[in-house]
Design an enzyme around this catalytic site. Sequence first.
Site, short mmCIF file in Angstrom:
data_model
loop_
_atom_site.label_atom_id
_atom_site.label_comp_id
_atom_site.label_asym_id
_atom_site.label_seq_id
_atom_site.Cartn_x
_atom_site.Cartn_y
_atom_site.Cartn_z
N SER A 1 -51.49 -3.79 13.32
CA SER A 1 -50.76 -4.07 14.70
C SER A 1 -50.61 -5.69 14.64
O SER A 1 -49.16 -5.73 15.06
CB SER A 1 -51.45 -3.75 15.93
N LYS B 1 -59.92 4.05 24.53
CA LYS B 1 -58.63 4.30 25.03
C LYS B 1 -58.96 5.17 26.40
O LYS B 1 -58.23 5.39 27.36
CB LYS B 1 -58.14 5.41 24.02
N ASN C 1 -53.36 3.63 25.81
CA ASN C 1 -53.31 2.69 24.40
C ASN C 1 -52.69 1.45 24.70
O ASN C 1 -52.36 0.73 23.85
CB ASN C 1 -52.86 3.56 23.09
N ASP D 1 -49.08 6.81 22.53
CA ASP D 1 -49.32 7.58 21.16
C ASP D 1 -48.45 8.85 21.19
O ASP D 1 -48.33 9.59 20.25
CB ASP D 1 -50.75 7.93 21.12
N ALA E 1 -59.84 18.71 18.96
CA ALA E 1 -59.63 18.75 20.42
C ALA E 1 -60.35 17.27 20.90
O ALA E 1 -60.95 17.27 22.03
CB ALA E 1 -60.45 20.12 21.05
N THR F 1 -66.03 22.89 17.27
CA THR F 1 -66.79 23.25 18.39
C THR F 1 -65.82 24.19 19.49
O THR F 1 -64.70 23.41 20.06
CB THR F 1 -67.21 21.83 19.18
N LYS G 1 -64.94 22.99 23.05
CA LYS G 1 -64.11 21.93 23.42
C LYS G 1 -62.53 22.40 23.25
O LYS G 1 -61.73 22.20 24.05
CB LYS G 1 -64.12 20.88 22.29
P1 ATR Z 1 -60.43 10.96 18.25
O1 ATR Z 1 -60.34 10.25 19.47
O2 ATR Z 1 -59.91 10.23 17.20
O3 ATR Z 1 -59.65 12.51 18.32
P2 ATR Z 1 -62.91 12.44 18.86
O4 ATR Z 1 -62.42 12.39 20.37
O5 ATR Z 1 -64.42 11.87 18.40
O6 ATR Z 1 -61.86 11.32 18.07
O7 ATR Z 1 -62.59 13.69 18.14
C1 ATR Z 1 -62.64 14.09 16.85
C2 ATR Z 1 -62.21 15.37 16.43
O8 ATR Z 1 -62.49 15.67 15.11
C3 ATR Z 1 -62.86 16.62 17.20
O9 ATR Z 1 -62.09 17.63 17.30
C4 ATR Z 1 -64.16 17.05 15.90
O10 ATR Z 1 -64.46 18.24 16.02
P3 ATR Z 1 -65.85 18.71 16.98
O11 ATR Z 1 -65.29 18.54 18.37
O12 ATR Z 1 -66.28 19.84 16.76
O13 ATR Z 1 -66.63 17.51 17.04
C5 ATR Z 1 -63.12 16.85 14.83
N1 ATR Z 1 -64.00 16.46 13.66
C6 ATR Z 1 -64.57 15.66 13.08
N2 ATR Z 1 -64.97 15.66 11.94
C7 ATR Z 1 -64.76 17.12 11.55
C8 ATR Z 1 -65.01 17.87 10.49
N3 ATR Z 1 -65.71 17.40 9.42
N4 ATR Z 1 -64.34 19.18 10.27
C9 ATR Z 1 -63.80 19.51 11.42
N5 ATR Z 1 -63.33 18.93 12.38
C10 ATR Z 1 -63.95 17.58 12.69
#
Ligand code: ATR
Length: 494
Positions: free
Chosen positions: A242, A289, A310, A325, A352, A376, A379
Site C-alpha cells: 500500500s 477491520k 478497511n 474490499d 466464512a 467449520t 460459521k
Molecule cells: P479472514 O478475515 O482473512 O477471512 P478469518 O476471519 O480468520 O480470516 O477466516 C479464515 C477463514 O479461512 C475461515 O473460513 C477458516 O475456516 P474455519 O471457519 O473453519 O476456521 C478458513 N480456513 C483457514 N485455514 C483453513 C484450512 N486449512 N482449510 C480450510 N479452511 C481454512
Amino acid sequence: MKKSLICLSVAEKTLSEAVKTINENKKYIDCAELRADFLVPQELVKANKFPKMAGIPVIFTLRKSADGGQFVGTETDRISFIRKALPGRYSYIDLEEGIVAPGLDAEAETAGSRIIRSFHDFNGVPSDLAQRIRALPRSSREIPKAAVMPVSTSDLMRLILAVREMPQSDKIVLGMGAVGFPTRVLATILGSFLSYVSANGRLAAPGHVDPETMNTLYGFRSISESTSVCGIIGSPLAGSRSPLIHNRGFRMLGIDAVYLPFPTDNLGDFFEIARLIRMKGVSVTIPYKEEVIRFAREVDRSVREAGACNTLVCRNGEFFGYNTDIDGFLAPLLGRFSGKLPAGTRATVVGAGGAGKACVYGLAREGAKVLIVNRTEEKARELAARYGCEWSGLGEGCDRKIAAYSDVIVQTTSAGMEPNEGEDPLSFYKFKGTEVVFDIVYKPPVTAFLSRAQKAGCRVIMGKEMLRDQAYIQFKHFTGREFPQELKDDPSLV
Ligand code: ATR
C-alpha cells in the site's frame, strides 16, 4: 515551518568510498554524516581531510558500541581521534551526552563545528524524553539529538507527544525501527532539524531508507504542515504494497500527501497519534477491520453490511468508515462479465471469515445466488442465514453442491497462502473448465487451487487484482482523484 534536512549517514571503510557514496546521492541530500567508526584505522587517522573532500556540510560521528556504533577502542582513544578530526572544520560534530572530555566543546566551537549533543535508547522511549532533550545542550548553540526505539504504538504516541513539549529551537528527534519509521519521514512536521538516510543497503541505523526512496517515494522535501498524512494500520505490515501504491499515485498526480506504514498493536493509541498529526486517511488491514469500526464517527452501508471496515477518511477531525474490499473484489470479477453478472449467476464462496463475508455480501448485492462452504459448518450456516444463501461444510460430500453453484468460485481462506503454499481447500472438486475462479490470496500470486483451475481451462482472477482495485478505490476516498491510469499499467506496482 523550518524544512528538515536530509542527512546521508555514510558507513564506509575508506574516505574515498565515503566521498563516492555522497557523490552518487548528492541530488537527494543536504548534508552527510561521516560514521567514522566504520572507517578502517588507517583511514580514521586521516578523517580531518574529509570535509574538503565531501563538498557538502558534514557531521563527524565516532560512535562507540554502547551507543550502537562500531568503535571498540578505549574512550581515551576515541576522544583523541575526535580531536584529530577537528582541524578539518566539520560543520557539525556529534558528541554523546555522557562524554567526558574537558575542553573538547570549546575546541569544537573554535574549529567552527556546531555540536550535536546526542543520546540513544535502543530499548524503548524514555518516559521523560522531553525533559532529557531539554537538558542535553551545554550551550545555546548546541543541537540536542535523541534517537529512541519505539516498539509499540504507545511508545510512538509518547514520542510524538514529547516532541510537542520540546523547545522550538533546533533539535533532532527520531524513532528508530519499523514503528518509529513515520517520524523519519515526518521530520519537518515534527520539527526535527534533520532526518538520516543510508545508501548502498548499509543501514547505519534501524529504519533508515535510501535517499532516493526518501525523496521520490515519500516526497520528503515537499512535506510541510499542509501535507495530508495517510497510512496503513495492521499487524504484521512488513510486506504491505500500500505505501508504494499510494505514494506513487500521490507523486504522479502532484498531490501534497504522504502515506506511511504504522505497525499497530493498539488502536486507541494509534487514533491519538492520528489526531496529533492530523491524519487524513487510514487503510486498515488484518486484524483490525472489525475493531476499527468503533473509532469511526459514521460508517457507510458497505461497512454495516459486511461488518468490516478497511478505509477511514478524516473530515473535520472525525473519521468516516468505508469498505473498499467489496468493490475491489467486484471490480475484477465484473470485468470478466462486461461489467455485470449475468442474471441467475450461481456462485460458491469458500470460507466464512471476514474476507469471505465481504465477498458473499458483494456477490449477493450483485444479484448472485450464493453457496457458502466452510470448514467449520456452524460459521457457514450463520453467514448463510444472514444473507439468505445456501451453505455446506467443506469436504468431499459438498462437490455436487458446488457443481450446482459453479459459475463463479471464490476462495477466501488462508489455505494456499504463505506459509501454507500447496494447500488446496477444494482438492476434491473437479473443475469443468467453465467456472470463473477467483482466489483472493495474493501470496503466492498463483495458489495451488488457482493453478489447478487454470490448467482445467477456467478463467481465473488472482488476488493481486483485488488488492490493487481496493487500493485504487481507497485512493479516491483519500484524494478525491482517480488513481492514474499510467500507474495502473505498471507491473512493478503490485
Ligand atoms: P479472514 O478475515 O482473512 O477471512 P478469518 O476471519 O480468520 O480470516 O477466516 C479464515 C477463514 O479461512 C475461515 O473460513 C477458516 O475456516 P474455519 O471457519 O473453519 O476456521 C478458513 N480456513 C483457514 N485455514 C483453513 C484450512 N486449512 N482449510 C480450510 N479452511 C481454512
